[in-house]
Design a protein around this motif. Structure first.
Motif, PDB file in Angstrom:
ATOM      1  N   ALA A 194      17.011  -4.315 -20.753  1.00 59.07           N
ATOM      2  CA  ALA A 194      16.263  -2.313 -21.582  1.00 59.07           C
ATOM      3  C   ALA A 194      15.437  -2.280 -20.550  1.00 59.07           C
ATOM      4  O   ALA A 194      15.222  -0.688 -20.346  1.00 59.07           O
ATOM      5  CB  ALA A 194      15.875  -3.007 -22.754  1.00 59.07           C
ATOM      6  N   TYR A 195      14.753  -2.419 -19.526  1.00 58.26           N
ATOM      7  CA  TYR A 195      13.790  -2.163 -18.352  1.00 58.26           C
ATOM      8  C   TYR A 195      13.687  -3.099 -17.197  1.00 58.26           C
ATOM      9  O   TYR A 195      13.994  -4.196 -17.799  1.00 58.26           O
ATOM     10  CB  TYR A 195      12.765  -2.065 -19.151  1.00 58.26           C
ATOM     11  N   ARG A 196      13.577  -1.981 -16.361  1.00 58.40           N
ATOM     12  CA  ARG A 196      13.138  -3.246 -14.767  1.00 58.40           C
ATOM     13  C   ARG A 196      11.865  -2.672 -14.053  1.00 58.40           C
ATOM     14  O   ARG A 196      11.735  -1.907 -14.550  1.00 58.40           O
ATOM     15  CB  ARG A 196      14.196  -3.251 -13.797  1.00 58.40           C
ATOM     16  N   PHE A 197      11.721  -3.516 -13.382  1.00 55.17           N
ATOM     17  CA  PHE A 197      10.073  -3.130 -12.509  1.00 55.17           C
ATOM     18  C   PHE A 197      10.885  -2.270 -11.505  1.00 55.17           C
ATOM     19  O   PHE A 197      12.186  -2.269 -11.036  1.00 55.17           O
ATOM     20  CB  PHE A 197       9.341  -3.670 -11.517  1.00 55.17           C
ATOM     21  N   SER A 198      10.568  -1.330 -10.869  1.00 51.58           N
ATOM     22  CA  SER A 198      11.271  -0.006 -10.440  1.00 51.58           C
ATOM     23  C   SER A 198      10.775  -0.219  -8.626  1.00 51.58           C
ATOM     24  O   SER A 198      11.033   0.405  -7.936  1.00 51.58           O
ATOM     25  CB  SER A 198      10.681   1.138 -10.400  1.00 51.58           C
ATOM     26  N   ASP A 199       9.657  -1.711  -9.107  1.00 52.45           N
ATOM     27  CA  ASP A 199       9.017  -1.621  -6.878  1.00 52.45           C
ATOM     28  C   ASP A 199       9.357  -3.435  -7.178  1.00 52.45           C
ATOM     29  O   ASP A 199       8.613  -3.590  -7.812  1.00 52.45           O
ATOM     30  CB  ASP A 199       7.866  -1.199  -6.572  1.00 52.45           C
ATOM     31  N   PRO A 200       8.803  -3.844  -5.919  1.00 54.62           N
ATOM     32  CA  PRO A 200       8.619  -5.248  -5.766  1.00 54.62           C
ATOM     33  C   PRO A 200       7.188  -5.712  -6.173  1.00 54.62           C
ATOM     34  O   PRO A 200       7.262  -6.865  -6.242  1.00 54.62           O
ATOM     35  CB  PRO A 200       9.485  -5.157  -4.529  1.00 54.62           C
ATOM     36  N   TYR A 201       6.182  -5.187  -6.707  1.00 56.97           N
ATOM     37  CA  TYR A 201       5.125  -5.353  -7.068  1.00 56.97           C
ATOM     38  C   TYR A 201       4.847  -5.151  -8.196  1.00 56.97           C
ATOM     39  O   TYR A 201       3.653  -5.330  -8.205  1.00 56.97           O
ATOM     40  CB  TYR A 201       3.999  -4.077  -5.354  1.00 56.97           C
ATOM     41  N   ARG A 202       5.875  -4.658  -9.082  1.00 54.93           N
ATOM     42  CA  ARG A 202       5.922  -4.968 -10.452  1.00 54.93           C
ATOM     43  C   ARG A 202       5.041  -3.402 -10.630  1.00 54.93           C
ATOM     44  O   ARG A 202       3.458  -3.642 -11.752  1.00 54.93           O
ATOM     45  CB  ARG A 202       5.843  -6.171 -11.171  1.00 54.93           C
ATOM     46  N   LYS A 203       4.692  -2.351 -10.173  1.00 51.43           N
ATOM     47  CA  LYS A 203       4.021  -1.555 -10.870  1.00 51.43           C
ATOM     48  C   LYS A 203       4.115  -0.469 -11.685  1.00 51.43           C
ATOM     49  O   LYS A 203       3.765   0.359 -12.668  1.00 51.43           O
ATOM     50  CB  LYS A 203       3.088  -0.630  -9.479  1.00 51.43           C
TER      51      LYS A 203
ATOM     52  N   GLN B 164       4.224   3.813 -15.066  1.00 50.43           N
ATOM     53  CA  GLN B 164       3.179   2.654 -14.326  1.00 50.43           C
ATOM     54  C   GLN B 164       3.115   1.951 -15.478  1.00 50.43           C
ATOM     55  O   GLN B 164       2.695   2.306 -16.985  1.00 50.43           O
ATOM     56  CB  GLN B 164       2.493   3.428 -13.569  1.00 50.43           C
ATOM     57  N   ALA B 165       2.796   0.738 -15.422  1.00 50.05           N
ATOM     58  CA  ALA B 165       3.158  -0.651 -16.416  1.00 50.05           C
ATOM     59  C   ALA B 165       1.176  -0.459 -16.981  1.00 50.05           C
ATOM     60  O   ALA B 165       1.255  -0.994 -17.664  1.00 50.05           O
ATOM     61  CB  ALA B 165       3.234  -1.745 -15.818  1.00 50.05           C
ATOM     62  N   ALA B 166       0.347  -0.331 -15.753  1.00 51.08           N
ATOM     63  CA  ALA B 166      -1.116  -0.176 -16.138  1.00 51.08           C
ATOM     64  C   ALA B 166      -1.155   1.439 -17.357  1.00 51.08           C
ATOM     65  O   ALA B 166      -1.819   0.595 -18.006  1.00 51.08           O
ATOM     66  CB  ALA B 166      -1.632   0.157 -15.031  1.00 51.08           C
ATOM     67  N   ASP B 167      -0.027   2.162 -17.563  1.00 49.47           N
ATOM     68  CA  ASP B 167       0.288   2.899 -17.815  1.00 49.47           C
ATOM     69  C   ASP B 167       0.314   2.809 -19.775  1.00 49.47           C
ATOM     70  O   ASP B 167      -0.268   3.675 -20.592  1.00 49.47           O
ATOM     71  CB  ASP B 167       0.395   4.488 -18.085  1.00 49.47           C
ATOM     72  N   LEU B 168       0.911   2.100 -18.933  1.00 46.63           N
ATOM     73  CA  LEU B 168       2.033   1.205 -21.047  1.00 46.63           C
ATOM     74  C   LEU B 168       1.025   0.650 -21.529  1.00 46.63           C
ATOM     75  O   LEU B 168       1.203  -0.898 -21.268  1.00 46.63           O
ATOM     76  CB  LEU B 168       2.988   0.738 -20.382  1.00 46.63           C
ATOM     77  N   THR B 169      -0.030   0.861 -22.418  1.00 49.41           N
ATOM     78  CA  THR B 169      -0.892   0.269 -22.813  1.00 49.41           C
ATOM     79  C   THR B 169      -0.499  -1.078 -24.169  1.00 49.41           C
ATOM     80  O   THR B 169      -1.731  -1.729 -25.033  1.00 49.41           O
ATOM     81  CB  THR B 169      -2.355   1.098 -23.020  1.00 49.41           C
ATOM     82  N   LEU B 170       1.117  -0.382 -24.824  1.00 49.15           N
ATOM     83  CA  LEU B 170       1.898  -1.142 -25.471  1.00 49.15           C
ATOM     84  C   LEU B 170       1.843  -2.881 -25.119  1.00 49.15           C
ATOM     85  O   LEU B 170       2.178  -3.256 -26.230  1.00 49.15           O
ATOM     86  CB  LEU B 170       2.204  -0.829 -26.458  1.00 49.15           C
ATOM     87  N   GLY B 171       1.808  -2.667 -23.651  1.00 45.02           N
ATOM     88  CA  GLY B 171       2.901  -3.461 -23.122  1.00 45.02           C
ATOM     89  C   GLY B 171       4.001  -3.679 -22.551  1.00 45.02           C
ATOM     90  O   GLY B 171       4.792  -2.681 -22.588  1.00 45.02           O
ATOM     91  N   GLU B 172       4.426  -5.081 -22.347  1.00 46.44           N
ATOM     92  CA  GLU B 172       6.209  -4.414 -21.289  1.00 46.44           C
ATOM     93  C   GLU B 172       6.957  -3.725 -22.799  1.00 46.44           C
ATOM     94  O   GLU B 172       7.251  -4.248 -24.384  1.00 46.44           O
ATOM     95  CB  GLU B 172       6.903  -5.675 -21.303  1.00 46.44           C
TER      96      GLU B 172
ATOM     97  N   ALA C  19       0.441  -1.021  -0.008  1.00 46.91           N
ATOM     98  CA  ALA C  19      -0.374  -0.031  -0.199  1.00 46.91           C
ATOM     99  C   ALA C  19       1.259   1.704   0.235  1.00 46.91           C
ATOM    100  O   ALA C  19       0.499   2.128  -0.822  1.00 46.91           O
ATOM    101  CB  ALA C  19      -0.875   0.463   1.275  1.00 46.91           C
ATOM    102  N   GLY C  20       2.267   1.243   0.761  1.00 46.52           N
ATOM    103  CA  GLY C  20       2.888   2.445   0.571  1.00 46.52           C
ATOM    104  C   GLY C  20       3.500   2.210  -0.116  1.00 46.52           C
ATOM    105  O   GLY C  20       3.584   3.837  -0.735  1.00 46.52           O
ATOM    106  N   SER C  21       3.898   1.771  -1.008  1.00 52.67           N
ATOM    107  CA  SER C  21       4.625   1.226  -2.391  1.00 52.67           C
ATOM    108  C   SER C  21       3.799   2.090  -3.660  1.00 52.67           C
ATOM    109  O   SER C  21       4.335   2.979  -4.212  1.00 52.67           O
ATOM    110  CB  SER C  21       5.300   0.362  -2.713  1.00 52.67           C
ATOM    111  N   ASP C  22       2.451   1.654  -3.027  1.00 54.53           N
ATOM    112  CA  ASP C  22       1.334   2.086  -4.111  1.00 54.53           C
ATOM    113  C   ASP C  22       1.533   3.513  -4.261  1.00 54.53           C
ATOM    114  O   ASP C  22       1.432   4.390  -4.612  1.00 54.53           O
ATOM    115  CB  ASP C  22       0.215   0.922  -4.151  1.00 54.53           C
ATOM    116  N   TRP C  23       1.376   3.698  -3.099  1.00 59.77           N
ATOM    117  CA  TRP C  23       1.099   5.415  -2.552  1.00 59.77           C
ATOM    118  C   TRP C  23       1.800   6.713  -3.305  1.00 59.77           C
ATOM    119  O   TRP C  23       2.112   7.286  -3.782  1.00 59.77           O
ATOM    120  CB  TRP C  23       0.867   5.524  -1.069  1.00 59.77           C
ATOM    121  N   LEU C  24       3.234   5.781  -3.551  1.00 58.77           N
ATOM    122  CA  LEU C  24       4.501   6.446  -3.371  1.00 58.77           C
ATOM    123  C   LEU C  24       4.334   6.642  -5.126  1.00 58.77           C
ATOM    124  O   LEU C  24       4.824   7.679  -5.406  1.00 58.77           O
ATOM    125  CB  LEU C  24       5.632   6.206  -2.316  1.00 58.77           C
ATOM    126  N   ALA C  25       4.008   5.397  -5.816  1.00 61.27           N
ATOM    127  CA  ALA C  25       3.993   5.727  -6.957  1.00 61.27           C
ATOM    128  C   ALA C  25       3.480   6.464  -7.932  1.00 61.27           C
ATOM    129  O   ALA C  25       3.160   7.156  -8.867  1.00 61.27           O
ATOM    130  CB  ALA C  25       4.135   4.198  -7.764  1.00 61.27           C
TER     131      ALA C  25
END
Length: 121
Positions: free
Chosen positions: A100-109, A64-72, A7-13
């Motif tokens: 070429a990319y990594r997830f910035s948080d442990p929850y893959r947001k 944010q992964a949800a915003d990148l509608t083209l996929g990874e 919840a804290g990680s999502d809030w910060l993102a």
């Protein structure tokens, strides 16, 4: 039970997206979308077979992964950022065998997408 760390990680993102991002155009081939991105950087170090160490600095875009509608993100995708009336075009890439990319948080947001400047328009 609620995971307080997630919840804290999502809030910060979400706060970064609202308060520290700018609008960029993300393109793959002929398809483009507009997304909010926080700008950062990563410095890579690679050593050659003969012991020469090279530093490689990437301009990173946190999207944010949800915003990148083209996929990874994929190598060769492009991100266009406007600054003071000039468009800077960055290509998604990383040195050597680095992803070429990594997830910035442990929850893959949020993706941390590594790029290099390829054109100025």
């Amino acid at each position: 039970m609620t995971d307080l760390l997630q919840a804290g990680s999502d809030w910060l993102a979400d706060q970064l997206k609202v308060n520290a991002s700018q609008t960029v155009e993300y393109s793959r081939g002929d398809v483009s979308i507009t997304v909010a991105a926080v700008i950062g950087r990563t410095v890579f170090e690679t050593a050659s077979d003969i012991g020469i160490v090279e530093q490689w600095e990437a301009r990173d875009y946190l999207i944010q992964a949800a915003d990148l509608t083209l996929g990874e993100p994929q190598r060769g995708d492009q991100i266009t950022e406007m600054q003071n009336g000039t468009n800077y075009v960055y290509e998604v890439m990383a040195p050597g065998n680095e992803p070429a990319y990594r997830f910035s948080d442990p929850y893959r947001k949020t993706y941390r997408i590594h790029t290099k400047l390829v054109a100025t328009e």
